[in-house]
Design an enzyme around this catalytic site. Structure first.
Site, PDB file in Angstrom:
ATOM      1  CB  ILE A  89      -1.162   5.436   6.030  1.00  0.00           C
ATOM      2  CG1 ILE A  89      -2.057   6.684   6.149  1.00  0.00           C
ATOM      3  CG2 ILE A  89      -1.025   4.745   7.377  1.00  0.00           C
ATOM      4  CD1 ILE A  89      -3.499   6.404   6.513  1.00  0.00           C
ATOM      5  N   GLY A 120       0.772  -1.249   0.000  1.00  0.00           N
ATOM      6  CA  GLY A 120       0.000   0.000   0.000  1.00  0.00           C
ATOM      7  C   GLY A 120       0.794   1.285   0.000  1.00  0.00           C
ATOM      8  CB  ALA A 122     -14.467   1.868  -3.514  1.00  0.00           C
ATOM      9  CE  LYS A 171     -10.624   0.959   5.082  1.00  0.00           C
ATOM     10  NZ  LYS A 171      -9.346   0.334   4.702  1.00  0.00           N
ATOM     11  CE1 TYR A 198     -13.767   6.486   3.967  1.00  0.00           C
ATOM     12  CE2 TYR A 198     -14.479   4.310   4.677  1.00  0.00           C
ATOM     13  CZ  TYR A 198     -13.466   5.205   4.385  1.00  0.00           C
ATOM     14  OH  TYR A 198     -12.169   4.807   4.504  1.00  0.00           O
ATOM     15  CG  ASP A 240      -4.222  -6.622  -8.908  1.00  0.00           C
ATOM     16  OD1 ASP A 240      -4.878  -6.502  -7.846  1.00  0.00           O
ATOM     17  OD2 ASP A 240      -4.729  -6.479 -10.029  1.00  0.00           O
TER      18      ASP A 240
HETATM   19  O1  0WD Z   1      -7.524   9.279   5.821  1.00  0.00           O
HETATM   20  C1  0WD Z   1      -6.940   8.305   5.385  1.00  0.00           C
HETATM   21  N1  0WD Z   1      -6.039   8.420   4.444  1.00  0.00           N
HETATM   22  C2  0WD Z   1      -7.259   6.957   5.965  1.00  0.00           C
HETATM   23  C3  0WD Z   1      -6.851   5.821   5.307  1.00  0.00           C
HETATM   24  C4  0WD Z   1      -8.023   6.916   7.228  1.00  0.00           C
HETATM   25  C5  0WD Z   1      -8.247   5.568   7.713  1.00  0.00           C
HETATM   26  C6  0WD Z   1      -7.840   4.467   7.024  1.00  0.00           C
HETATM   27  N2  0WD Z   1      -7.161   4.595   5.829  1.00  0.00           N
HETATM   28  C7  0WD Z   1      -6.743   3.385   5.145  1.00  0.00           C
HETATM   29  C8  0WD Z   1      -7.194   3.235   3.711  1.00  0.00           C
HETATM   30  O2  0WD Z   1      -8.536   2.839   3.617  1.00  0.00           O
HETATM   31  C9  0WD Z   1      -6.240   2.135   3.256  1.00  0.00           C
HETATM   32  O3  0WD Z   1      -6.683   0.877   3.720  1.00  0.00           O
HETATM   33  O4  0WD Z   1      -5.346   3.317   5.085  1.00  0.00           O
HETATM   34  C10 0WD Z   1      -4.958   2.495   4.002  1.00  0.00           C
HETATM   35  C11 0WD Z   1      -3.915   3.227   3.179  1.00  0.00           C
HETATM   36  O5  0WD Z   1      -4.494   4.333   2.569  1.00  0.00           O
HETATM   37  P1  0WD Z   1      -3.731   5.703   2.227  1.00  0.00           P
HETATM   38  O6  0WD Z   1      -2.344   5.656   2.705  1.00  0.00           O
HETATM   39  O7  0WD Z   1      -4.641   6.776   2.658  1.00  0.00           O
HETATM   40  O8  0WD Z   1      -3.808   5.721   0.632  1.00  0.00           O
HETATM   41  P2  0WD Z   1      -2.793   5.517  -0.579  1.00  0.00           P
HETATM   42  O9  0WD Z   1      -1.504   6.201  -0.323  1.00  0.00           O
HETATM   43  O10 0WD Z   1      -3.547   5.930  -1.816  1.00  0.00           O
HETATM   44  O11 0WD Z   1      -2.556   3.930  -0.614  1.00  0.00           O
HETATM   45  C12 0WD Z   1      -3.547   2.970  -0.864  1.00  0.00           C
HETATM   46  C13 0WD Z   1      -3.069   2.078  -1.989  1.00  0.00           C
HETATM   47  C14 0WD Z   1      -3.426   2.366  -3.421  1.00  0.00           C
HETATM   48  O12 0WD Z   1      -3.279   3.565  -3.792  1.00  0.00           O
HETATM   49  P3  0WD Z   1      -4.082   4.153  -5.113  1.00  0.00           P
HETATM   50  O13 0WD Z   1      -4.168   5.586  -4.701  1.00  0.00           O
HETATM   51  O14 0WD Z   1      -3.183   3.863  -6.249  1.00  0.00           O
HETATM   52  O15 0WD Z   1      -5.452   3.510  -5.228  1.00  0.00           O
HETATM   53  O16 0WD Z   1      -3.633   0.800  -2.018  1.00  0.00           O
HETATM   54  C15 0WD Z   1      -3.079   0.170  -3.185  1.00  0.00           C
HETATM   55  C16 0WD Z   1      -2.636   1.254  -4.101  1.00  0.00           C
HETATM   56  O17 0WD Z   1      -1.258   1.360  -4.138  1.00  0.00           O
HETATM   57  N3  0WD Z   1      -3.970  -0.648  -3.956  1.00  0.00           N
HETATM   58  C17 0WD Z   1      -3.674  -1.898  -4.288  1.00  0.00           C
HETATM   59  N4  0WD Z   1      -2.611  -2.671  -3.978  1.00  0.00           N
HETATM   60  C18 0WD Z   1      -2.591  -3.907  -4.505  1.00  0.00           C
HETATM   61  N5  0WD Z   1      -3.560  -4.397  -5.286  1.00  0.00           N
HETATM   62  C19 0WD Z   1      -4.732  -2.349  -5.097  1.00  0.00           C
HETATM   63  C20 0WD Z   1      -4.640  -3.653  -5.598  1.00  0.00           C
HETATM   64  N6  0WD Z   1      -5.594  -4.198  -6.381  1.00  0.00           N
HETATM   65  N7  0WD Z   1      -5.641  -1.339  -5.226  1.00  0.00           N
HETATM   66  C21 0WD Z   1      -5.164  -0.312  -4.515  1.00  0.00           C
END
Ligand code: 0WD
Length: 257
Positions: free
Chosen positions: A22, A15, A97, A164, A157, A66
């Site tokens: 995060i 991630g 999503a 979640k 959401y 993936d």
């Molecule tokens: O406020 C927030 N940012 C919060 C995030 C508050 C509470 C929880 N979270 C959670 C998110 O729901 C997630 O589970 O923390 C986690 C990390 O999120 P993040 O750091 O906010 O987001 P980001 O830096 O975008 O990382 C999530 C990544 C994806 O990013 P993109 O933006 O490209 O969708 O999850 C990965 C991808 O790198 N991802 C996948 N990895 C493998 N296979 C896939 C997949 N199919 N789809 C998305």
């Protein structure tokens, strides 16, 4: 003085997509404590960005993975097993999503959007853990990132709230299944952090303005604070904790109004 020493331990962090992720802040804490880390990127188009984000962290390896692709998950752990007798930590920080499912009417959620969101954001924890657990021969700790919308309504959401809720239930079932192998499974429920994914949530920036008004600490949290809590859960400091969801939200979740 008690220091967290994770030298000689190995972990996999999913991630990371850029420096705001995060997962990157969690990885930095783990690396500072001495853990050797593997990273993943979801597809080729993210490869360079992820490599750039983790460049300062002396990664042991970076895999394309993936999480919807069971073969990729399996192949990745097979490769890690070829290099390490045991691993000790897994960070699940993946969620997705379709954009049209975030915001708007909950009632109009599509079946396909539901299936995609739950596959990537929830089932993936089962899949990753199934392949990681046999490698956690010396015990291990797994964390997954979650959000309070699993428990109360956060307008917009929508499908991610369901994902979640499922994720938190999965955390408990995995914790039950794996406890006798000394593998712990916990969640970290973070307050809003300004990342790429978060910006996909309609009204996210308003949310960041609202939190400090309601949260007991009177402010938003930082990704670094999530990293510290994750470090605690991924270290022996939390050896008696499993099946738990730890809120890192400046106390927002305890306030009714
Ligand atoms: O406020 C927030 N940012 C919060 C995030 C508050 C509470 C929880 N979270 C959670 C998110 O729901 C997630 O589970 O923390 C986690 C990390 O999120 P993040 O750091 O906010 O987001 P980001 O830096 O975008 O990382 C999530 C990544 C994806 O990013 P993109 O933006 O490209 O969708 O999850 C990965 C991808 O790198 N991802 C996948 N990895 C493998 N296979 C896939 C997949 N199919 N789809 C998305």
């Amino acid at each position: 003085m008690y220091t967290i020493d994770l030298n000689g331990k190995t972990g996999l962090v999913t991630g990371v997509v850029n420096k705001h992720s995060i997962a990157l802040h969690i990885a930095q804490k783990l690396q500072q404590a001495g853990m050797g880390l593997y990273f993943t990127y979801a597809n080729q188009s993210l490869k360079e960005r992820v490599e750039e984000a983790v460049v300062g962290m002396a990664p042991l390896g970076i895999f394309e993975c993936d999480v919807q692709n069971e073969g990729m998950v399996e192949g990745m752990f097979r490769e890690i097993a070829g290099k390490h007798d045991a691993i000790h930590a897994l960070v699940h920080s993946v969620a997705f999503a379709p954009r049209e499912e975030l915001g708007g009417s909950f009632l109009n959620m599509s079946r396909q959007g539901f299936l995609t969101a739950l596959d990537i954001s929830s089932y993936s924890l089962v899949s990753l853990t199934r392949h990681a657990a046999p490698l956690m021969k010396e015990g291990g700790s797994i964390i997954a990132m979650t959000y309070i919308a699993s428990q109360v309504v956060i307008p917009g959401y929508n499908v991610m709230a369901i994902a979640k809720s499922a994720l938190e239930s999965i955390i408990r079932y995995l914790a039950y299944d794996l406890g006798r192998s000394n593998i712990r499974v916990n969640g970290v429920s973070a307050g809003p952090v300004n990342t790429l994914s978060a910006r996909g949530i309609k009204g996210f920036l308003k949310m960041m303005e609202y939190y400090p008004q309601k949260a007991p600490l009177g402010r938003n949290i930082t990704a670094d604070e999530v990293g510290d809590a994750a470090l605690f859960l991924l270290s022996p400091m939390s050896s008696g904790v499993t099946g738990e969801v730890l809120f890192v939200d400046a106390g927002y979740h305890i306030v009714g109004m």
